[in-house]
Structures are given as structure tokens and as C-alpha cells.
Design a protein around this motif. Structure first.
Motif, PDB file in Angstrom:
ATOM      1  N   ALA A   1      63.316  59.435  43.254  1.00 54.67           N
ATOM      2  CA  ALA A   1      63.091  59.747  41.848  1.00 54.67           C
ATOM      3  C   ALA A   1      64.427  59.827  41.126  1.00 54.67           C
ATOM      4  CB  ALA A   1      62.346  61.066  41.722  1.00 54.67           C
ATOM      5  N   CYS A   2      64.439  59.414  39.856  1.00 54.99           N
ATOM      6  CA  CYS A   2      65.642  59.426  39.034  1.00 54.99           C
ATOM      7  C   CYS A   2      65.359  60.083  37.693  1.00 54.99           C
ATOM      8  CB  CYS A   2      66.127  57.997  38.774  1.00 54.99           C
ATOM      9  SG  CYS A   2      66.714  57.146  40.235  1.00 54.99           S
ATOM     10  N   GLN A   3      66.363  60.771  37.175  1.00 51.11           N
ATOM     11  CA  GLN A   3      66.329  61.323  35.819  1.00 51.11           C
ATOM     12  C   GLN A   3      67.702  61.071  35.224  1.00 51.11           C
ATOM     13  OE1 GLN A   3      63.838  63.270  33.933  1.00 51.11           O
ATOM     14  NE2 GLN A   3      65.317  62.738  32.357  1.00 51.11           N
ATOM     15  N   THR A   4      67.771  60.177  34.224  1.00 46.93           N
ATOM     16  CA  THR A   4      69.029  59.879  33.551  1.00 46.93           C
ATOM     17  C   THR A   4      68.802  59.939  32.046  1.00 46.93           C
ATOM     18  OG1 THR A   4      68.690  57.475  33.362  1.00 46.93           O
ATOM     19  CG2 THR A   4      69.661  58.280  35.434  1.00 46.93           C
ATOM     20  N   ASN A   5      69.830  59.627  31.275  1.00 47.88           N
ATOM     21  CA  ASN A   5      69.663  59.603  29.818  1.00 47.88           C
ATOM     22  C   ASN A   5      68.724  58.477  29.386  1.00 47.88           C
ATOM     23  OD1 ASN A   5      71.357  57.466  30.332  1.00 47.88           O
ATOM     24  ND2 ASN A   5      72.905  58.053  28.826  1.00 47.88           N
ATOM     25  N   ARG A   6      68.399  57.566  30.286  1.00 46.20           N
ATOM     26  CA  ARG A   6      67.435  56.492  29.982  1.00 46.20           C
ATOM     27  C   ARG A   6      66.001  56.968  30.118  1.00 46.20           C
ATOM     28  NH1 ARG A   6      69.856  51.066  32.667  1.00 46.20           N
ATOM     29  NH2 ARG A   6      72.036  51.665  32.618  1.00 46.20           N
ATOM     30  N   GLY A   7      65.782  58.045  30.870  1.00 43.92           N
ATOM     31  CA  GLY A   7      64.444  58.576  31.087  1.00 43.92           C
ATOM     32  C   GLY A   7      64.199  58.843  32.566  1.00 43.92           C
ATOM     33  N   ARG A   8      62.959  59.183  32.893  1.00 46.91           N
ATOM     34  CA  ARG A   8      62.558  59.414  34.277  1.00 46.91           C
ATOM     35  C   ARG A   8      61.979  58.119  34.839  1.00 46.91           C
ATOM     36  NH1 ARG A   8      58.532  64.219  34.673  1.00 46.91           N
ATOM     37  NH2 ARG A   8      58.489  63.331  36.744  1.00 46.91           N
ATOM     38  N   TYR A   9      62.336  57.817  36.077  1.00 48.38           N
ATOM     39  CA  TYR A   9      61.797  56.641  36.737  1.00 48.38           C
ATOM     40  C   TYR A   9      61.882  56.814  38.239  1.00 48.38           C
ATOM     41  CZ  TYR A   9      66.786  55.360  36.595  1.00 48.38           C
ATOM     42  OH  TYR A   9      68.148  55.361  36.694  1.00 48.38           O
ATOM     43  N   THR A  10      61.131  56.009  38.941  1.00 52.02           N
ATOM     44  CA  THR A  10      61.116  56.030  40.398  1.00 52.02           C
ATOM     45  C   THR A  10      61.540  54.663  40.900  1.00 52.02           C
ATOM     46  OG1 THR A  10      59.335  57.650  40.411  1.00 52.02           O
ATOM     47  CG2 THR A  10      59.658  56.398  42.431  1.00 52.02           C
TER      48      THR A  10
ATOM     49  N   ARG B   1      62.074  42.662  46.583  1.00 46.67           N
ATOM     50  CA  ARG B   1      61.915  43.792  47.513  1.00 46.67           C
ATOM     51  C   ARG B   1      62.216  45.146  46.897  1.00 46.67           C
ATOM     52  NH1 ARG B   1      64.088  41.643  53.302  1.00 46.67           N
ATOM     53  NH2 ARG B   1      62.814  39.786  53.356  1.00 46.67           N
ATOM     54  N   TRP B   2      62.099  45.262  45.592  1.00 43.36           N
ATOM     55  CA  TRP B   2      62.224  46.562  44.945  1.00 43.36           C
ATOM     56  C   TRP B   2      61.354  46.628  43.705  1.00 43.36           C
ATOM     57  CZ3 TRP B   2      63.864  46.247  39.964  1.00 43.36           C
ATOM     58  CH2 TRP B   2      64.695  45.197  39.606  1.00 43.36           C
ATOM     59  N   VAL B   3      61.003  47.855  43.314  1.00 40.50           N
ATOM     60  CA  VAL B   3      60.220  48.120  42.116  1.00 40.50           C
ATOM     61  C   VAL B   3      60.769  49.396  41.485  1.00 40.50           C
ATOM     62  CG1 VAL B   3      57.928  48.755  41.229  1.00 40.50           C
ATOM     63  CG2 VAL B   3      58.105  47.054  43.040  1.00 40.50           C
ATOM     64  N   ALA B   4      60.858  49.391  40.168  1.00 41.92           N
ATOM     65  CA  ALA B   4      61.144  50.614  39.419  1.00 41.92           C
ATOM     66  C   ALA B   4      59.889  50.932  38.618  1.00 41.92           C
ATOM     67  CB  ALA B   4      62.343  50.420  38.490  1.00 41.92           C
ATOM     68  N   VAL B   5      59.509  52.199  38.577  1.00 40.21           N
ATOM     69  CA  VAL B   5      58.305  52.635  37.876  1.00 40.21           C
ATOM     70  C   VAL B   5      58.719  53.637  36.812  1.00 40.21           C
ATOM     71  CG1 VAL B   5      56.009  53.669  38.108  1.00 40.21           C
ATOM     72  CG2 VAL B   5      56.994  52.393  40.027  1.00 40.21           C
ATOM     73  N   GLY B   6      58.290  53.406  35.580  1.00 39.47           N
ATOM     74  CA  GLY B   6      58.623  54.313  34.478  1.00 39.47           C
ATOM     75  C   GLY B   6      57.962  53.835  33.201  1.00 39.47           C
ATOM     76  N   THR B   7      58.441  54.344  32.078  1.00 37.62           N
ATOM     77  CA  THR B   7      57.905  53.887  30.803  1.00 37.62           C
ATOM     78  C   THR B   7      58.456  52.487  30.513  1.00 37.62           C
ATOM     79  OG1 THR B   7      59.715  54.780  29.474  1.00 37.62           O
ATOM     80  CG2 THR B   7      57.823  56.250  29.887  1.00 37.62           C
TER      81      THR B   7
ATOM     82  N   LEU C   1      62.200  51.020  31.462  1.00 37.55           N
ATOM     83  CA  LEU C   1      62.328  49.838  32.316  1.00 37.55           C
ATOM     84  C   LEU C   1      63.045  48.701  31.603  1.00 37.55           C
ATOM     85  CD1 LEU C   1      58.876  49.902  34.134  1.00 37.55           C
ATOM     86  CD2 LEU C   1      61.082  50.848  34.883  1.00 37.55           C
ATOM     87  N   ARG C   2      62.846  48.564  30.306  1.00 41.39           N
ATOM     88  CA  ARG C   2      63.581  47.532  29.553  1.00 41.39           C
ATOM     89  C   ARG C   2      65.088  47.815  29.622  1.00 41.39           C
ATOM     90  NH1 ARG C   2      60.480  43.970  27.144  1.00 41.39           N
ATOM     91  NH2 ARG C   2      58.366  44.522  26.544  1.00 41.39           N
ATOM     92  N   SER C   3      65.453  49.077  29.534  1.00 40.02           N
ATOM     93  CA  SER C   3      66.855  49.460  29.637  1.00 40.02           C
ATOM     94  C   SER C   3      67.401  49.162  31.040  1.00 40.02           C
ATOM     95  CB  SER C   3      66.997  50.953  29.319  1.00 40.02           C
ATOM     96  OG  SER C   3      68.297  51.389  29.580  1.00 40.02           O
ATOM     97  N   LEU C   4      66.633  49.481  32.067  1.00 38.22           N
ATOM     98  CA  LEU C   4      67.061  49.230  33.447  1.00 38.22           C
ATOM     99  C   LEU C   4      67.166  47.744  33.748  1.00 38.22           C
ATOM    100  CD1 LEU C   4      64.890  51.860  35.364  1.00 38.22           C
ATOM    101  CD2 LEU C   4      67.287  52.060  34.645  1.00 38.22           C
ATOM    102  N   ARG C   5      66.328  46.956  33.104  1.00 39.06           N
ATOM    103  CA  ARG C   5      66.306  45.503  33.351  1.00 39.06           C
ATOM    104  C   ARG C   5      67.658  44.862  33.027  1.00 39.06           C
ATOM    105  NH1 ARG C   5      63.232  40.747  30.361  1.00 39.06           N
ATOM    106  NH2 ARG C   5      62.981  39.341  32.119  1.00 39.06           N
ATOM    107  N   ALA C   6      68.368  45.414  32.065  1.00 43.27           N
ATOM    108  CA  ALA C   6      69.689  44.874  31.717  1.00 43.27           C
ATOM    109  C   ALA C   6      70.654  44.981  32.894  1.00 43.27           C
ATOM    110  CB  ALA C   6      70.243  45.616  30.504  1.00 43.27           C
ATOM    111  N   ASP C   7      70.488  46.000  33.723  1.00 38.66           N
ATOM    112  CA  ASP C   7      71.363  46.195  34.884  1.00 38.66           C
ATOM    113  C   ASP C   7      70.824  45.568  36.160  1.00 38.66           C
ATOM    114  OD1 ASP C   7      73.156  47.751  33.402  1.00 38.66           O
ATOM    115  OD2 ASP C   7      71.978  49.558  33.755  1.00 38.66           O
ATOM    116  N   LEU C   8      69.510  45.551  36.306  1.00 40.41           N
ATOM    117  CA  LEU C   8      68.908  45.143  37.576  1.00 40.41           C
ATOM    118  C   LEU C   8      68.289  43.749  37.573  1.00 40.41           C
ATOM    119  CD1 LEU C   8      67.027  48.458  38.470  1.00 40.41           C
ATOM    120  CD2 LEU C   8      69.300  47.705  39.227  1.00 40.41           C
ATOM    121  N   GLY C   9      67.964  43.223  36.391  1.00 41.23           N
ATOM    122  CA  GLY C   9      67.208  41.978  36.347  1.00 41.23           C
ATOM    123  C   GLY C   9      65.741  42.288  36.620  1.00 41.23           C
TER     124      GLY C   9
END
Length: 146
Positions: free
Chosen positions: A71-80, A109-115, A119-127
Motif C-alpha cells: 500500500a502507498c500514500q503519497t501526495n498523489r493519493g492512496r494506491y496499491t 507483471r504489475w498493477v497499480a490500483v487507485g482512483t 493512476l493518471r499521475s502514476l502513468r507518467a512515471d510507470l507507463g
């Protein structure tokens, strides 16, 4: 007791099914990208690598033979973040999770789960690509009108 979001509740059953299923992969370290739209596929990454790329300090980690979750909690929000040992395991997990709703950022081989916004914010870093689960109407679990 750890309270999982609705979209992650099938996790314990899925872990058992994957462990008993003897899943294997054709190409270790890389996901097949044929026929997928969106940004280019990235290398399969470990849980700690994904967390570092998104500025997350992992909390409440789960480790099993077929997957790892944190689980993660950053300024981007909560996500798993969830990583998988095989492509087949990831596909099975998504098949079980999507009927529960939710929004998913899916990579090799990975998934992020969140709002969706997170996830749009994370996509910039992870693809990866953003996918939505079934909308059951009462969950309010990550679906943002717009």
C-alpha cells in the motif's frame, strides 16, 4: 485486521488458486506487448522499484509465491501496487478483480490500483494502460465522472 478495498478482496482466494495452478511464463522479465495499445511496454519491475519510481514508502506488504503487494500514500493519493511472478498470474488476478469495480494501471507483471486521477499521475512515471473494472453503482471506488 487489514481492510482491503473491494477490488482487492479476491486477493487471498486468488493467491491460493495461483499457487495451486502452477502458472508459468513464456518470457521471463518481459510482458508480451503484441496487440496492446498505449505507451510502449516497460520492463517488468519489482515492487520496490515501482514504489521508488512513484515516491512511495511501502506500507502493509503482502508476499506470496505468485505476487507481492504494498500500500502507498503519497501526495498523489492512496494506491496499491501489486507485482506478479507470471503474466498468467497477472491475467488471472485482473479477471477476478475487475468484477469488483475499481480502476487499474496495468503494466508488464504489475498493477497499480487507485482512483483514476491518481493512476493518471502514476502513468507518467510507470507507463502502462488504465483499465476500469465493472461499475456496480454504489462503490464510489475510484471512478471519477468526467
Amino acid at each position: 485486521m487489514l481492510h482491503l478495498p473491494r477490488c482487492l478482496r479476491p486477493l487471498p482466494v486468488l493467491c491460493a488458486a495461483l499457487l495451486l495452478g502452477g502458472c508459468s511464463s513464456n518470457a521471463p522479465g518481459r510482458a508480451a506487448s503484441a496487440g496492446q495499445d498505449g505507451p510502449p511496454a516497460v520492463m517488468a519491475a519489482g515492487l520496490e522499484d515501482l514504489a521508488a519510481k512513484t515516491g512511495c514508502r511501502l506500507q502493509s506488504q503482502t508476499k506470496a509465491a505468485e505476487l507481492r503487494q504494498g500500500a502507498c500514500q503519497t501526495n498523489r493519493g492512496r494506491y496499491t501496487l501489486v507485482t506478479f511472478a507470471t503474466d498468467t498470474g497477472q491475467a488471472a488476478w485482473l479477471k477476478e478483480a475487475k468484477p469488483w469495480g475499481g480502476t487499474y494501471l496495468v503494466g508488464p507483471r504489475w498493477v497499480a490500483v487507485g482512483t483514476e486521477q491518481t493512476l493518471r499521475s502514476l502513468r507518467a512515471d510507470l507507463g502502462g494502460r488504465i483499465e476500469s473494472g465493472s461499475d456496480h453503482g454504489g462503490g464510489g471506488h475510484g471512478h471519477t465522472p468526467g
